[in-house]
Write a protein that holds these residues in place. Structure first.
Motif, PDB file in Angstrom:
ATOM      1  N   UNK A 243      34.099  32.835  61.414  1.00  0.00           N
ATOM      2  CA  UNK A 243      34.585  32.569  60.065  1.00  0.00           C
ATOM      3  C   UNK A 243      33.707  33.263  59.017  1.00  0.00           C
ATOM      4  N   UNK A 244      32.412  33.371  59.311  1.00  0.00           N
ATOM      5  CA  UNK A 244      31.513  34.079  58.400  1.00  0.00           C
ATOM      6  C   UNK A 244      31.909  35.539  58.271  1.00  0.00           C
ATOM      7  N   UNK A 245      32.258  36.165  59.392  1.00  0.00           N
ATOM      8  CA  UNK A 245      32.694  37.565  59.359  1.00  0.00           C
ATOM      9  C   UNK A 245      33.975  37.730  58.549  1.00  0.00           C
ATOM     10  N   UNK A 246      34.888  36.747  58.669  1.00  0.00           N
ATOM     11  CA  UNK A 246      36.122  36.795  57.874  1.00  0.00           C
ATOM     12  C   UNK A 246      35.797  36.701  56.393  1.00  0.00           C
ATOM     13  N   UNK A 247      34.817  35.858  56.068  1.00  0.00           N
ATOM     14  CA  UNK A 247      34.384  35.719  54.672  1.00  0.00           C
ATOM     15  C   UNK A 247      33.822  37.040  54.154  1.00  0.00           C
ATOM     16  N   UNK A 248      32.995  37.700  54.975  1.00  0.00           N
ATOM     17  CA  UNK A 248      32.392  38.975  54.573  1.00  0.00           C
ATOM     18  C   UNK A 248      33.449  40.063  54.388  1.00  0.00           C
ATOM     19  N   UNK A 249      34.440  40.086  55.278  1.00  0.00           N
ATOM     20  CA  UNK A 249      35.476  41.120  55.213  1.00  0.00           C
ATOM     21  C   UNK A 249      36.245  41.079  53.903  1.00  0.00           C
ATOM     22  N   UNK A 250      36.412  39.899  53.351  1.00  0.00           N
ATOM     23  CA  UNK A 250      37.237  39.756  52.160  1.00  0.00           C
ATOM     24  C   UNK A 250      36.422  39.487  50.892  1.00  0.00           C
ATOM     25  N   UNK A 251      35.102  39.626  51.003  1.00  0.00           N
ATOM     26  CA  UNK A 251      34.250  39.326  49.847  1.00  0.00           C
ATOM     27  C   UNK A 251      33.357  40.492  49.458  1.00  0.00           C
ATOM     28  N   UNK A 252      33.127  41.419  50.382  1.00  0.00           N
ATOM     29  CA  UNK A 252      32.232  42.543  50.105  1.00  0.00           C
ATOM     30  C   UNK A 252      32.753  43.383  48.932  1.00  0.00           C
ATOM     31  N   UNK A 253      31.847  43.661  48.001  1.00  0.00           N
ATOM     32  CA  UNK A 253      32.189  44.389  46.781  1.00  0.00           C
ATOM     33  C   UNK A 253      31.890  45.876  46.926  1.00  0.00           C
ATOM     34  N   UNK A 254      32.705  46.696  46.293  1.00  0.00           N
ATOM     35  CA  UNK A 254      32.424  48.124  46.189  1.00  0.00           C
ATOM     36  C   UNK A 254      31.306  48.282  45.161  1.00  0.00           C
ATOM     37  N   UNK A 255      30.085  48.572  45.615  1.00  0.00           N
ATOM     38  CA  UNK A 255      28.922  48.587  44.729  1.00  0.00           C
ATOM     39  C   UNK A 255      29.003  49.671  43.655  1.00  0.00           C
ATOM     40  N   UNK A 256      29.818  50.693  43.881  1.00  0.00           N
ATOM     41  CA  UNK A 256      29.946  51.754  42.868  1.00  0.00           C
ATOM     42  C   UNK A 256      30.605  51.236  41.586  1.00  0.00           C
ATOM     43  N   UNK A 257      31.316  50.089  41.703  1.00  0.00           N
ATOM     44  CA  UNK A 257      31.972  49.534  40.521  1.00  0.00           C
ATOM     45  C   UNK A 257      30.962  49.044  39.492  1.00  0.00           C
ATOM     46  N   UNK A 258      29.767  48.644  39.948  1.00  0.00           N
ATOM     47  CA  UNK A 258      28.746  48.188  39.004  1.00  0.00           C
ATOM     48  C   UNK A 258      28.354  49.318  38.059  1.00  0.00           C
ATOM     49  N   UNK A 259      28.222  50.528  38.613  1.00  0.00           N
ATOM     50  CA  UNK A 259      27.890  51.671  37.782  1.00  0.00           C
ATOM     51  C   UNK A 259      29.069  52.126  36.942  1.00  0.00           C
ATOM     52  N   UNK A 260      30.255  52.082  37.522  1.00  0.00           N
ATOM     53  CA  UNK A 260      31.450  52.538  36.820  1.00  0.00           C
ATOM     54  C   UNK A 260      31.702  51.722  35.566  1.00  0.00           C
ATOM     55  N   UNK A 261      31.534  50.413  35.647  1.00  0.00           N
ATOM     56  CA  UNK A 261      31.813  49.539  34.512  1.00  0.00           C
ATOM     57  C   UNK A 261      30.531  49.055  33.802  1.00  0.00           C
ATOM     58  N   UNK A 262      29.390  49.619  34.211  1.00  0.00           N
ATOM     59  CA  UNK A 262      28.100  49.265  33.616  1.00  0.00           C
ATOM     60  C   UNK A 262      27.877  47.751  33.628  1.00  0.00           C
ATOM     61  N   UNK A 263      28.082  47.159  34.792  1.00  0.00           N
ATOM     62  CA  UNK A 263      27.892  45.721  34.957  1.00  0.00           C
ATOM     63  C   UNK A 263      26.487  45.474  35.522  1.00  0.00           C
TER      64      UNK A 263
END
Length: 453
Positions: free
Chosen positions: A15-35
Motif C-alpha cells: 500500500x505504501x508503494x501505491x501511495x508513492x506512485x500517486x503522490x510523487x511530484x515532478x520536482x521541475x514544477x517547483x522551478x517552473x512556478x517558483x514555488x
C-alpha cells in the motif's frame, strides 16, 4: 493496543508503494512556478514568509547595490544579542527573565519592573495539584518532546478559560507556560529515567528566589548542586535559543496556527511538534553523536590530517550516519558567522577547564576552522559556511551533564518565550495586515545597563 504495536506487513509495504506512485511530484514544477519548498529555496537558503517586529536576523549587507555576505547579527526588539549578553556578563547576573520581558513587551525593564516581573514568573512556577502524578508519571514517553506536548495539551483541561483568545488571557497563559516549561521538561525526563530506564526517581521542587537556569540544574541533579559558572552558561544558552525571527519552522508554525483563532495550548503544542524535528530543534544532538563517532574513529585527536580525513569521509557518506553532512556547520541564513555560536564560544573554554574537558575543546576548535575548508574543497556551495549555534550548544549541554533526551526540551524551554511573543504579535495584528514577508521593521536600539534605566 494491538493496532499501536502492529508490525509493518507486506500488505502495508504494498500500500505504501501505491501511495508513492500517486503522490510523487515532478520536482521541475517547483522551478517552473517558483514555488518554495517550505521555508527554504531550492538551494536550502531561508526564504521570507511574513512580517515581525520581535527579532531580526541579518547576514548580508548592500555594497554598490548588491547584497554581499557579512558577519551575522541577531537583534531582539532592536537590541543586538551580543550587547545584551555582554551586559549580563559584565554585571555578573542572570538574563533569561530580563530578555523574556524584552521580547514580550518590546522594551528593557528598569530595576523595579524587572523585580516585579521575576516575582510574577516565580509565583507561576508550579503545576496543578497531582499533575505530576496523574499526567507526567503515567505513560511516560521515550521522547521527552512528546511528553512535553502531551502535558501542554492536558493543561487545557486545567484552565478555567482555555479558549478565550483575548490578549490579557493569552498573555496570562503564555506567562504560565514560560514559568512551568522547565518543570514539565525536567519532570518528564525524571519519569522516563525511572519508569523506562529503571533509575532512581527524583522530583525536586523549584525555588522562587532562583533563576530559571539555576532551577533547571537544581531540579535535574540528585544532589541539587551546581556551580555559578554552570548556571550562568546555561542561562546564556537559553537566551541565545530564545528567539530567531519569524521564519524558523516552529515560530512560523506558531503564527500559522494562531491565525486560525485556536487556543494557546494547541498553538504551542503545534510549535513543539515542529521543534522536535531533527532538522530544527534536534540538530545539536546530531553534533554530539557525530563527535562521539569521530572520537572512536580518529586515533589522535590532535592530528590535523587524521581529523581532515574523517571530515572528508563524512561528506562522502562513508562515516557516522552516512548522510553526507558535517553537523553544526552551515545555516539557512548565516554564512560568515553565527552570532549565537560566537557568544557561546567565548564561554565554552572556561567551562571546559572547570570540567576537565580541554582535550574535547581543542578537537571542537579544530573542526570549527577545518570543516569550512573541507566543505569548500569537496562541495560546490552557494554561500559561506561557518559553525552554527548547534555546534557548541550540544558540547555545552554535555559538559553540564544534561542527558541527550533533554537537549531539545531545553530548546523548547527557551523558545516558548519567542513563541509567546509571536503569538501575541499575530493576535494583535490579526485582520489588520497581510504579511507578505518575515522582515524586521524595528530600528536598532542601544543597550543601556540596568542601573541606568
Amino acid at each position: 493496543m494491538a493496532g499501536f504495536n502492529m508490525k509493518v506487513t507486506p500488505e502495508i509495504e504494498q500500500l505504501t508503494e501505491a501511495c508513492k506512485d500517486h503522490t510523487t511530484m515532478d520536482l521541475s514544477l517547483y522551478g517552473k512556478y517558483d514555488v518554495k519548498r517550505g521555508l527554504r529555496d531550492i538551494n536550502g537558503k531561508g526564504v521570507l514568509a511574513g512580517l515581525t517586529q520581535v527579532s531580526n536576523v541579518q547576514a548580508v549587507k548592500v555594497v554598490d547595490g548588491k547584497e554581499v555576505p557579512c558577519a551575522g547579527s541577531l537583534y531582539y526588539r532592536g537590541y543586538n544579542i551580543k550587547d545584551l549578553t555582554n551586559g549580563f556578563v559584565k554585571d555578573n547576573r542572570f538574563g533569561f527573565e530580563e530578555t523574556t520581558y524584552l521580547l514580550l513587551f518590546g522594551t528593557l525593564p528598569n530595576e523595579k519592573q524587572l523585580e516585579d516581573f521575576k516575582e510574577l514568573l516565580a509565583n507561576q512556577r508550579s503545576l496543578p495539584r497531582n499533575f505530576v502524578r496523574d499526567v507526567i508519571m503515567k505513560a511516560p514517553g521515550r521522547d521527552i518532546m512528546n511528553a512535553l506536548s502531551r502535558s501542554v495539551l492536558t493543561l487545557y483541561s486545567y484552565d478555567n478559560n482555555p479558549d478565550d483568545i483575548s490578549l490579557p488571557n493569552v498573555l496570562r497563559q503564555c506567562l504560565n507556560l514560560i514559568s512551568i516549561f522547565p518543570l514539565l521538561s525536567v519532570y518528564g525526563y525524571q519519569a522516563y529515567n525511572h519508569y523506562v530506564r529503571g533509575k532512581s526517581l527524583y522530583i525536586h521542587n523549584p525555588k522562587k528566589e532562583l533563576s530559571t537556569a539555576e532551577n533547571i540544574l537544581r531540579m535535574l541533579r540528585p544532589d541539587k548542586k551546581y556551580t555559578d559558572l554552570e548556571a550562568k552558561i546555561l542561562d546564556l544558552a537559553l537566551i541565545l535559543h530564545m528567539e530567531h525571527g519569524g521564519g524558523n519552522n516552529s515560530t512560523f508554525t506558531t503564527h500559522v496556527v494562531s491565525s486560525s483563532g485556536t487556543d494557546t495550548y494547541s498553538a504551542i503544542a503545534a510549535a513543539l511538534g515542529s521543534l522536535k524535528g531533527p532538522k530544527h530543534g534536534g540538530a545539536n544532538i546530531k553534533v554530539i553523536q557525530m563527535f562521539q563517532d569521530m572520537k572512536k574513529e580518529v586515533k589522535d585527536w590532535e592530528d590535523e590530517d587524521e581529523v581532515r580525513a574523517y571530515l572528508k569521509r563524512l561528506l562522502h557518506k562513508e562515516a557516522f550516519d552516512k548522510r553526507g553532512l558535517i553537523y553544526g556547520m552551515g545555516h539557512a541564513i548565516y554564512s560568515v558567522s553565527d552570532p549565537r555560536a560566537e557568544v557561546l564560544r567565548g564561554f565554552v573554554e572556561s567551562l571546559a577547564k572547570e570540567k576537565g574537558r580541554m582535550k574535547d575543546y581543542r578537537l571542537y576548535s579544530m573542526v570549527e576552522w577545518m570543516a569550512p575548508e573541507v566543505i569548500a574543497e569537496e562541495r560546490r556551495i552557494y554561500k559561506g559556511v561557518s559553525a552554527n549555534v548547534d555546534f557548541y550548544s550540544g558540547f555545552v549541554y554535555s559538559m553540564l551533564d544534561l542527558p541527550l533526551e533533554l537537549y531539545t526540551p531545553m530548546f523548547a524551554v527557551a523558545r516558548i518565550v519567542g513563541w509567546s511573543a509571536h503569538r501575541m504579535e499575530e493576535l494583535i495584528n490579526t485582520d489588520k495586515i497581510i504579511r507578505p514577508a518575515y522582515k524586521n521593521v524595528l530600528p536598532a536600539a542601544e543597550y543601556v545597563p540596568l542601573k541606568e534605566r
